[in-house]
Design an enzyme around this catalytic site. Sequence first.
Site, PDB file in Angstrom:
ATOM      1  N   VAL A  46       0.851  -1.192   0.000  1.00  0.00           N
ATOM      2  CA  VAL A  46       0.000   0.000   0.000  1.00  0.00           C
ATOM      3  C   VAL A  46       0.882   1.236   0.000  1.00  0.00           C
ATOM      4  CG1 VAL A  46      -1.716   1.337   1.284  1.00  0.00           C
ATOM      5  CG2 VAL A  46      -1.911  -1.158   1.159  1.00  0.00           C
ATOM      6  N   ASP A  66      10.083  -5.464   8.833  1.00  0.00           N
ATOM      7  CA  ASP A  66       9.046  -5.238   9.839  1.00  0.00           C
ATOM      8  C   ASP A  66       8.855  -6.570  10.565  1.00  0.00           C
ATOM      9  OD1 ASP A  66       5.915  -4.801  10.659  1.00  0.00           O
ATOM     10  OD2 ASP A  66       6.912  -2.874  10.413  1.00  0.00           O
ATOM     11  N   ALA A  95       4.289   4.181   3.157  1.00  0.00           N
ATOM     12  CA  ALA A  95       3.851   2.937   2.526  1.00  0.00           C
ATOM     13  C   ALA A  95       3.973   1.800   3.525  1.00  0.00           C
ATOM     14  CB  ALA A  95       4.687   2.636   1.280  1.00  0.00           C
ATOM     15  N   LYS A  96       3.442   0.644   3.166  1.00  0.00           N
ATOM     16  CA  LYS A  96       3.616  -0.566   3.968  1.00  0.00           C
ATOM     17  C   LYS A  96       3.319  -1.765   3.092  1.00  0.00           C
ATOM     18  CE  LYS A  96       4.789  -1.370   8.301  1.00  0.00           C
ATOM     19  NZ  LYS A  96       5.744  -0.569   9.080  1.00  0.00           N
ATOM     20  N   GLY A  97       3.941  -2.885   3.404  1.00  0.00           N
ATOM     21  CA  GLY A  97       3.703  -4.109   2.660  1.00  0.00           C
ATOM     22  C   GLY A  97       3.551  -5.286   3.593  1.00  0.00           C
TER      23      GLY A  97
END
Length: 424
Positions: free
Chosen positions: A66, A152, A111-113
């Site tokens: 995202v 993460d 952002a992040k995944g």
Amino acid sequence: MEHKIEPLYDGPLFRNAIQTLEEAAKIINCDPNVLERLKRPRRAITVSVPVRMDDYSVKVFTGYRVQYSPTLGPYKGGIRYHQNVDLSEVVGLAALMTFKNSVLGLPLGGAKGGITVDPTKLSRTEKQNLTRRYASEIGPFVGPTKDIPAPDVGTDPQTMAWFMDTYSQEQGGFAQPGVVTGKPVEIGGSLGRNHATGLGVVYVAEKAFEVCGMNMKGSTIAIQGFGNVGSFAAKFAAERGARIVAVSDVSGGIHNGDGLDIADVVEYVKAHKFLKGYPKAQPISNEDLLEVKCDALFPCALENQIDTHNAEKIQAKIIVEGANGPITNAGTKILSKRGVFIAPDVIANGGGVIVSYFEWVQDTMALFWDEDEVNSRLKGIITKAFDKGYALSKEKNIDMRNAAMAVSVQRLEKAMLLRGLYPR
């Protein structure tokens, strides 16, 4: 007030972020057009990730990336491997990254995944296959000037090395270290990155103790989570004279009112993988750890750990959020009314992204800094962000979470208006 959220993205973490965003927007009288834009991600990517398993079967996992806002620079945010990952969680985490990078003054978007998978059930080969295929699937959307992932929950420097290698091969074969951060030092990682988030938590805790008229030396601290963030936060706090009375991980927690020997606990975890069974302390649940009598509590595990069901039972005078979103908005209100000082996640756990930013800069320049310089620069940025948030909290008589978010939104709004994206 009803917070309207796109059903695809609706989940507790994102809902909580939007509620805080709306409250902060009122504080600074944010342009309503800017506010509406900040309530949705720019792009949400869902990919299928087929993986050849060790038994030669093929399993297909679901992956996400995202990209929330590029207003301040390239997208930046971690990749999470966890069985509970879903789109709403990744959107919420991407929103928090946007606000975090803004309040910290970094030239980065958010952002992040993530991939919905239990990484503990994968062999090393399976995890490598998963990472390489995921990197290939989202490859068109990432890059050193577009989107720079990082580790993460459930990922680590080795994961980033595999990701970088796959991207580099697909882009022409030569190494492109700037595509990810949190890499091993030998392939372009930064000194100080591994412990950066935990050290940042302690730098912020020192400021929190200071503004509360307390001293970290001789204080008692409980830490939920003993992974990368919690273990280093415990180490650095103990070095500053704090007494760590409780820590926990997924197997449960341990408590010793006289203080834990953190170096000994770390060695035990290295040998046994989990805290469970540690002989020099009493067992305690993760839930009970949050309610331990102590001067400061560091929630460094997962989101939504403190809510209306337990906020009244918290005995700590200071809470420093080492995790993303560990306290809900409703929980924050209860704690603030009780006089508990909260150092919010968008500042307190910013050490990781700050040093990730340093790593990206060093990769771009092909010029690397020593660890003392990294730590010094980290302290300068994170304490400056704390000071700005604290000053606004005193000026407006609001809690630190709303103050930090207000500082963040103010910067994003100004950037949008200056760029002419949403002229008044």
